[in-house]
Design a protein around this motif. Structure first.
Motif, PDB file in Angstrom:
ATOM      1  N   GLU A  67       0.841  -1.210   0.000  1.00 50.84           N
ATOM      2  CA  GLU A  67       0.000   0.000   0.000  1.00 50.84           C
ATOM      3  C   GLU A  67       0.871   1.254   0.000  1.00 50.84           C
ATOM      4  O   GLU A  67       0.590   2.215  -0.713  1.00 50.84           O
ATOM      5  CB  GLU A  67      -0.918   0.022   1.225  1.00 50.84           C
ATOM      6  CG  GLU A  67      -2.197  -0.727   1.058  1.00 50.84           C
ATOM      7  CD  GLU A  67      -3.154  -0.496   2.228  1.00 50.84           C
ATOM      8  OE1 GLU A  67      -2.817   0.209   3.211  1.00 50.84           O
ATOM      9  OE2 GLU A  67      -4.277  -1.027   2.153  1.00 50.84           O
ATOM     10  N   ASP A  68       1.907   1.242   0.832  1.00 50.58           N
ATOM     11  CA  ASP A  68       2.788   2.411   0.915  1.00 50.58           C
ATOM     12  C   ASP A  68       3.553   2.620  -0.391  1.00 50.58           C
ATOM     13  O   ASP A  68       3.722   3.748  -0.848  1.00 50.58           O
ATOM     14  CB  ASP A  68       3.747   2.273   2.087  1.00 50.58           C
ATOM     15  CG  ASP A  68       3.054   2.485   3.425  1.00 50.58           C
ATOM     16  OD1 ASP A  68       1.897   2.937   3.440  1.00 50.58           O
ATOM     17  OD2 ASP A  68       3.674   2.195   4.463  1.00 50.58           O
ATOM     18  N   MET A  69       4.015   1.532  -0.995  1.00 58.70           N
ATOM     19  CA  MET A  69       4.716   1.637  -2.274  1.00 58.70           C
ATOM     20  C   MET A  69       3.779   2.168  -3.360  1.00 58.70           C
ATOM     21  O   MET A  69       4.176   2.982  -4.194  1.00 58.70           O
ATOM     22  CB  MET A  69       5.280   0.282  -2.689  1.00 58.70           C
ATOM     23  CG  MET A  69       6.467  -0.159  -1.869  1.00 58.70           C
ATOM     24  SD  MET A  69       7.005  -1.804  -2.404  1.00 58.70           S
ATOM     25  CE  MET A  69       8.665  -1.850  -1.736  1.00 58.70           C
ATOM     26  N   GLU A  70       2.552   1.706  -3.322  1.00 59.09           N
ATOM     27  CA  GLU A  70       1.557   2.168  -4.296  1.00 59.09           C
ATOM     28  C   GLU A  70       1.308   3.664  -4.125  1.00 59.09           C
ATOM     29  O   GLU A  70       1.177   4.400  -5.111  1.00 59.09           O
ATOM     30  CB  GLU A  70       0.258   1.376  -4.135  1.00 59.09           C
ATOM     31  CG  GLU A  70      -0.724   1.582  -5.244  1.00 59.09           C
ATOM     32  CD  GLU A  70      -0.201   1.188  -6.611  1.00 59.09           C
ATOM     33  OE1 GLU A  70      -0.485   1.929  -7.573  1.00 59.09           O
ATOM     34  OE2 GLU A  70       0.499   0.163  -6.731  1.00 59.09           O
ATOM     35  N   LEU A  95       9.295  11.335  -0.518  1.00 58.62           N
ATOM     36  CA  LEU A  95       8.321  10.375   0.007  1.00 58.62           C
ATOM     37  C   LEU A  95       9.001   9.214   0.721  1.00 58.62           C
ATOM     38  O   LEU A  95       8.537   8.772   1.778  1.00 58.62           O
ATOM     39  CB  LEU A  95       7.426   9.857  -1.113  1.00 58.62           C
ATOM     40  CG  LEU A  95       6.443  10.887  -1.653  1.00 58.62           C
ATOM     41  CD1 LEU A  95       5.851  10.434  -2.975  1.00 58.62           C
ATOM     42  CD2 LEU A  95       5.335  11.150  -0.647  1.00 58.62           C
ATOM     43  N   LEU A  96      10.093   8.723   0.162  1.00 58.89           N
ATOM     44  CA  LEU A  96      10.805   7.625   0.816  1.00 58.89           C
ATOM     45  C   LEU A  96      11.413   8.078   2.140  1.00 58.89           C
ATOM     46  O   LEU A  96      11.470   7.309   3.096  1.00 58.89           O
ATOM     47  CB  LEU A  96      11.873   7.049  -0.113  1.00 58.89           C
ATOM     48  CG  LEU A  96      11.330   6.308  -1.333  1.00 58.89           C
ATOM     49  CD1 LEU A  96      12.464   5.920  -2.280  1.00 58.89           C
ATOM     50  CD2 LEU A  96      10.536   5.073  -0.933  1.00 58.89           C
ATOM     51  N   THR A  97      11.831   9.333   2.196  1.00 60.44           N
ATOM     52  CA  THR A  97      12.347   9.882   3.455  1.00 60.44           C
ATOM     53  C   THR A  97      11.246   9.911   4.505  1.00 60.44           C
ATOM     54  O   THR A  97      11.461   9.552   5.658  1.00 60.44           O
ATOM     55  CB  THR A  97      12.907  11.306   3.231  1.00 60.44           C
ATOM     56  OG1 THR A  97      13.941  11.239   2.258  1.00 60.44           O
ATOM     57  CG2 THR A  97      13.466  11.889   4.516  1.00 60.44           C
ATOM     58  N   GLN A  98      10.041  10.336   4.100  1.00 57.71           N
ATOM     59  CA  GLN A  98       8.910  10.353   5.031  1.00 57.71           C
ATOM     60  C   GLN A  98       8.583   8.945   5.504  1.00 57.71           C
ATOM     61  O   GLN A  98       8.349   8.722   6.700  1.00 57.71           O
ATOM     62  CB  GLN A  98       7.679  10.963   4.362  1.00 57.71           C
ATOM     63  CG  GLN A  98       7.787  12.437   4.096  1.00 57.71           C
ATOM     64  CD  GLN A  98       6.656  12.956   3.211  1.00 57.71           C
ATOM     65  OE1 GLN A  98       5.780  12.211   2.781  1.00 57.71           O
ATOM     66  NE2 GLN A  98       6.693  14.247   2.922  1.00 57.71           N
ATOM     67  N   LYS A  99       8.569   7.998   4.580  1.00 58.32           N
ATOM     68  CA  LYS A  99       8.264   6.605   4.946  1.00 58.32           C
ATOM     69  C   LYS A  99       9.340   6.045   5.870  1.00 58.32           C
ATOM     70  O   LYS A  99       9.028   5.342   6.828  1.00 58.32           O
ATOM     71  CB  LYS A  99       8.126   5.724   3.698  1.00 58.32           C
ATOM     72  CG  LYS A  99       6.992   6.101   2.783  1.00 58.32           C
ATOM     73  CD  LYS A  99       5.645   5.895   3.413  1.00 58.32           C
ATOM     74  CE  LYS A  99       4.523   6.275   2.480  1.00 58.32           C
ATOM     75  NZ  LYS A  99       3.235   6.298   3.142  1.00 58.32           N
TER      76      LYS A  99
END
Length: 195
Positions: free
Chosen positions: A60-63, A93-97
């Motif tokens: 879901e997060d990758m999507e 976005l990857l930094t936030q995740k």
């Protein structure tokens, strides 16, 4: 939304919160069931294991990341802007995740097989996105001509380079220090392709 979809959504929401707080290894199926307000048997009806739930949460997060990145790329008017949008939105976005999943991020760093299958699927989509940007730049004559066979290799090398940069930024916690300088790095990258 059907009843089954609603239950799956509740389970994933509860699991996401637990993974963010305690990590994958310390979270149990019982913890997830309790947080979702469901019995363990209900949980096992929808998901065979904690790993399957984890895969669903990460998918879901990758999507979400792919959707935001693709929208940013579509809005950009030039190939250079599309390349910058692809890179900068991914990193942000990857930094936030990574911040949300700091414990899980450490677990994944030590056990990369945890998301190997998901990573391959995600990588294939990223490669297609990069190839589309490069092809667009070639068609508009903004980028140098690249042979079709070389396009695949170039997109792969670029993705590997992006991942190397991301890992260095995350591991050394330098993403906050770079800030606006990320734009300079992206300019240097895009200018290498220009005619």
């Amino acid at each position: 939304m059907t009843k089954d979809e609603a239950i799956r959504t509740e389970v994933l929401k509860a699991a996401r919160a637990l993974f963010q707080r305690f990590g994958l290894f310390k979270t149990t199926m019982e913890d997830i069931a309790k947080a979702a307000g469901k019995g363990k048997s209900t949980l096992y009806y929808y998901y065979a294991s904690k790993d399957e739930i984890f895969d669903a949460v990460i998918s879901e997060d990758m999507e979400e990341v792919m959707t935001v990145v693709n929208l940013a790329v579509e809005k950009a008017n030039s190939a250079e802007e599309k390349l910058k949008a692809f890179t900068s939105h991914r990193i942000k976005l990857l930094t936030q995740k990574a911040a949300l999943y700091s414990i899980v991020f450490g677990e994944i760093s030590e056990n990369p097989n945890l998301i190997k299958k998901l990573k391959k699927s995600y990588e294939a989509r990223e490669l297609e996105g990069l190839k589309a940007i490069l092809s667009y730049g070639i068609e508009t004559k903004e980028f140098k001509k690249i042979e079709d066979g070389d396009l695949d290799d170039l997109a792969y090398v670029m993705l590997c380079a992006f991942r190397g940069i991301e890992m260095g930024l995350f591991e050394d916690n330098r993403i906050k220090k770079i800030g606006d300088r990320l734009e300079i790095i992206l300019d240097l990258l895009a200018n290498g392709f220009k005619n």
